[in-house]
Design a protein around this motif. Structure first.
Motif, PDB file in Angstrom:
ATOM      1  N   ILE A   1       0.797  -1.122   0.277  1.00 25.02           N
ATOM      2  CA  ILE A   1      -0.591  -0.362   0.019  1.00 25.02           C
ATOM      3  C   ILE A   1       0.396   1.196   0.086  1.00 25.02           C
ATOM      4  N   VAL A   2       0.816   2.303  -0.998  1.00 18.22           N
ATOM      5  CA  VAL A   2       1.706   3.653  -1.465  1.00 18.22           C
ATOM      6  C   VAL A   2       0.484   4.914  -0.727  1.00 18.22           C
ATOM      7  N   ALA A   3       0.701   5.468  -0.105  1.00 17.41           N
ATOM      8  CA  ALA A   3      -0.231   6.650   1.007  1.00 17.41           C
ATOM      9  C   ALA A   3       0.537   7.310   0.450  1.00 17.41           C
ATOM     10  N   LEU A   4      -0.596   8.698  -0.687  1.00 18.31           N
ATOM     11  CA  LEU A   4      -0.326   9.762  -1.154  1.00 18.31           C
ATOM     12  C   LEU A   4      -0.720  10.845   0.022  1.00 18.31           C
ATOM     13  N   THR A   5      -0.002  11.106   0.268  1.00 20.94           N
ATOM     14  CA  THR A   5       0.046  12.453   2.137  1.00 20.94           C
ATOM     15  C   THR A   5       0.311  14.136   1.178  1.00 20.94           C
ATOM     16  N   VAL A   6       0.398  14.151  -0.081  1.00 25.54           N
ATOM     17  CA  VAL A   6       1.028  15.141  -0.039  1.00 25.54           C
ATOM     18  C   VAL A   6      -0.083  16.604  -0.280  1.00 25.54           C
ATOM     19  N   LYS A   7       0.274  17.467  -0.432  1.00 23.76           N
ATOM     20  CA  LYS A   7      -0.432  18.682  -0.315  1.00 23.76           C
ATOM     21  C   LYS A   7      -1.152  18.505  -2.373  1.00 23.76           C
ATOM     22  N   PRO A   8      -2.510  18.503  -2.416  1.00 25.32           N
ATOM     23  CA  PRO A   8      -3.007  19.056  -4.273  1.00 25.32           C
ATOM     24  C   PRO A   8      -2.071  19.050  -4.533  1.00 25.32           C
ATOM     25  N   ASP A   9      -0.866  20.089  -5.034  1.00 26.12           N
ATOM     26  CA  ASP A   9      -0.407  21.378  -5.879  1.00 26.12           C
ATOM     27  C   ASP A   9       0.722  19.804  -6.382  1.00 26.12           C
ATOM     28  N   ILE A  10       1.041  19.372  -5.390  1.00 28.18           N
ATOM     29  CA  ILE A  10       1.874  18.290  -5.681  1.00 28.18           C
ATOM     30  C   ILE A  10       2.402  16.456  -6.203  1.00 28.18           C
ATOM     31  N   VAL A  11       0.926  16.553  -6.283  1.00 27.42           N
ATOM     32  CA  VAL A  11       0.340  15.465  -6.738  1.00 27.42           C
ATOM     33  C   VAL A  11       0.882  15.244  -8.282  1.00 27.42           C
ATOM     34  N   PRO A  12       0.537  15.736  -9.441  1.00 30.21           N
ATOM     35  CA  PRO A  12       1.022  15.567 -10.579  1.00 30.21           C
ATOM     36  C   PRO A  12       2.677  15.461 -10.706  1.00 30.21           C
ATOM     37  N   THR A  13       3.234  16.131  -9.851  1.00 29.89           N
ATOM     38  CA  THR A  13       4.728  15.983  -9.670  1.00 29.89           C
ATOM     39  C   THR A  13       5.089  14.410  -9.159  1.00 29.89           C
ATOM     40  N   VAL A  14       4.640  14.016  -7.970  1.00 33.23           N
ATOM     41  CA  VAL A  14       4.608  13.040  -7.509  1.00 33.23           C
ATOM     42  C   VAL A  14       4.649  11.840  -8.576  1.00 33.23           C
ATOM     43  N   LEU A  15       3.076  11.576  -9.056  1.00 32.22           N
ATOM     44  CA  LEU A  15       2.736  10.561  -9.391  1.00 32.22           C
ATOM     45  C   LEU A  15       3.704  10.797 -10.778  1.00 32.22           C
ATOM     46  N   ALA A  16       4.214  11.163 -11.849  1.00 35.29           N
ATOM     47  CA  ALA A  16       5.253  11.549 -12.520  1.00 35.29           C
ATOM     48  C   ALA A  16       6.884  11.306 -12.460  1.00 35.29           C
ATOM     49  N   GLU A  17       6.683  10.973 -10.723  1.00 36.50           N
ATOM     50  CA  GLU A  17       8.190  10.553 -10.327  1.00 36.50           C
ATOM     51  C   GLU A  17       8.243   8.971  -9.914  1.00 36.50           C
ATOM     52  N   ILE A  18       6.820   8.269  -9.649  1.00 34.24           N
ATOM     53  CA  ILE A  18       6.939   6.779  -8.779  1.00 34.24           C
ATOM     54  C   ILE A  18       6.186   5.656 -10.382  1.00 34.24           C
ATOM     55  N   ASN A  19       6.494   4.591  -9.607  1.00 33.19           N
ATOM     56  CA  ASN A  19       5.698   3.965 -11.105  1.00 33.19           C
ATOM     57  C   ASN A  19       5.655   2.016 -10.224  1.00 33.19           C
ATOM     58  N   LEU A  20       4.538   2.080 -10.101  1.00 36.34           N
ATOM     59  CA  LEU A  20       3.626   1.068  -9.335  1.00 36.34           C
ATOM     60  C   LEU A  20       2.889   0.034 -10.280  1.00 36.34           C
ATOM     61  N   HIS A  21       3.115  -1.073  -9.539  1.00 34.65           N
ATOM     62  CA  HIS A  21       2.701  -1.619 -10.895  1.00 34.65           C
ATOM     63  C   HIS A  21       1.126  -2.409 -10.204  1.00 34.65           C
ATOM     64  N   ALA A  22       0.710  -3.328 -11.171  1.00 35.06           N
ATOM     65  CA  ALA A  22      -1.076  -3.940 -10.915  1.00 35.06           C
ATOM     66  C   ALA A  22      -1.344  -4.083  -9.345  1.00 35.06           C
ATOM     67  N   GLU A  23      -0.856  -5.142  -8.955  1.00 27.21           N
ATOM     68  CA  GLU A  23      -0.505  -5.863  -7.559  1.00 27.21           C
ATOM     69  C   GLU A  23      -0.490  -4.801  -6.471  1.00 27.21           C
ATOM     70  N   GLN A  24      -0.192  -3.489  -7.087  1.00 29.47           N
ATOM     71  CA  GLN A  24      -0.160  -2.586  -5.672  1.00 29.47           C
ATOM     72  C   GLN A  24      -1.730  -1.539  -5.205  1.00 29.47           C
ATOM     73  N   THR A  25      -1.244  -0.904  -4.461  1.00 27.89           N
ATOM     74  CA  THR A  25      -2.902  -0.202  -3.888  1.00 27.89           C
ATOM     75  C   THR A  25      -1.944   1.264  -3.270  1.00 27.89           C
ATOM     76  N   LEU A  26      -3.085   2.320  -4.442  1.00 31.67           N
ATOM     77  CA  LEU A  26      -1.917   3.237  -4.147  1.00 31.67           C
ATOM     78  C   LEU A  26      -3.695   4.362  -3.791  1.00 31.67           C
ATOM     79  N   MET A  27      -3.306   4.855  -2.321  1.00 28.75           N
ATOM     80  CA  MET A  27      -4.052   4.965  -1.759  1.00 28.75           C
ATOM     81  C   MET A  27      -3.671   6.584  -1.658  1.00 28.75           C
ATOM     82  N   THR A  28      -4.994   7.197  -1.905  1.00 26.81           N
ATOM     83  CA  THR A  28      -4.359   9.057  -2.479  1.00 26.81           C
ATOM     84  C   THR A  28      -5.539   9.934  -0.889  1.00 26.81           C
TER      85      THR A  28
END
Length: 258
Positions: free
Chosen positions: A60-87
């Motif tokens: 499980i990856v919990a994304l707890t950054v400010k909304p305007d930072i989300v696009p930057t983080v998403l461009a940097e992480i590489n997750l696969h289908a078996e993982q869960t991204l919790m925003t």
């Protein structure tokens, strides 16, 4: 053992890590670009890191950054289908996140009481995720809602604690002004809110009935309640929720236009 990584170890991320640190069955990783922030949470984590790749194998990856930072983080992480991204970023819709990751995306609105495992959370998903269900139950209580209602949930349980703090402070401050010792006033105000909330949770009757049960005819409580009944305090509290709801919607629009 469930591996949970938290991206963004500010107030909310730290609260999640602190709560999970008191529960068996979790391995936690705290990620942040600021080493000073990581220093503040290292006692709650199995590992802290400034390397975004370190979270690549988490369940499980919990994304707890400010909304305007989300696009930057998403461009940097590489997750696969078996993982869960919790925003948990206010206003950021699942569709926006899903378009940029292969992971299963869940939207969550938690609150800071996660640190005490008394969190109130709202979650939106396509299908229940057993690991996330377990984690949320370990951290407090949660409800599953349609994502179209996430903005009001953001206002209610996300922003709501600040409104409650304000009410506690108001009662405490007036009690002190009337002569009560500061420490005593604080203890009584805090426990009154805790006890009242527990009474509401345990009751099989509406809140109006609980109010009536405290209001003896010609007693002290009804005198105070008459002041509230004659005021617009219910509308003001409602307006606070509406303002927070509208801001959540504005944040969603801002992110979607990135």
């Amino acid at each position: 053992m469930i591996t949970v990584s938290v991206i963004g170890c500010g107030h909310m991320g730290s609260a999640l890590l602190e709560g999970l640190a008191t529960v068996e069955g979790y391995r936690t990783i705290g990620y942040d670009v600021d080493p000073a922030v990581l220093d503040d949470v290292k006692s709650y984590c199995d590992r802290t890191t400034t390397d975004i790749d370190a979270i690549s194998d988490s369940d499980i990856v919990a994304l707890t950054v400010k909304p305007d930072i989300v696009p930057t983080v998403l461009a940097e992480i590489n997750l696969h289908a078996e993982q869960t991204l919790m925003t948990a970023a206010a206003g950021v819709e699942r569709s926006f996140v899903s378009n940029q990751t292969d992971a299963t995306v869940i939207r969550l609105m938690p609150n800071l009481a996660a640190s005490l495992r008394e969190m109130a959370a709202a979650v939106a998903w396509d299908e229940p995720d057993p690991a996330v269900e377990t984690m949320l139950s370990d951290l407090g209580s949660y409800v599953v809602i349609d994502e179209t209602h996430m903005n009001i949930a953001t206002a209610l349980n996300g922003s709501g604690p600040a409104f409650v703090y304000y009410l506690i402070q108001s009662m405490q401050t007036r009690a002190i002004k009337e002569g009560l010792d500061k420490s005593d006033a604080q203890t009584l105000a805090i426990q009154t809110f805790i006890g009242a909330a527990e009474m509401v949770r345990a009751a099989d009757e509406p809140i109006e009935s609980l109010i009536d049960a405290v209001c003896s005819p010609n007693g002290t409580t009804i005198e105070g309640m008459n002041v509230l009944f004659d005021s617009n305090v219910d509308a003001e509290v409602g307006d606070a929720l509406t303002a927070a709801t509208e801001r959540s919607a504005e944040l969603a629009a801002e992110v979607d236009h990135e």
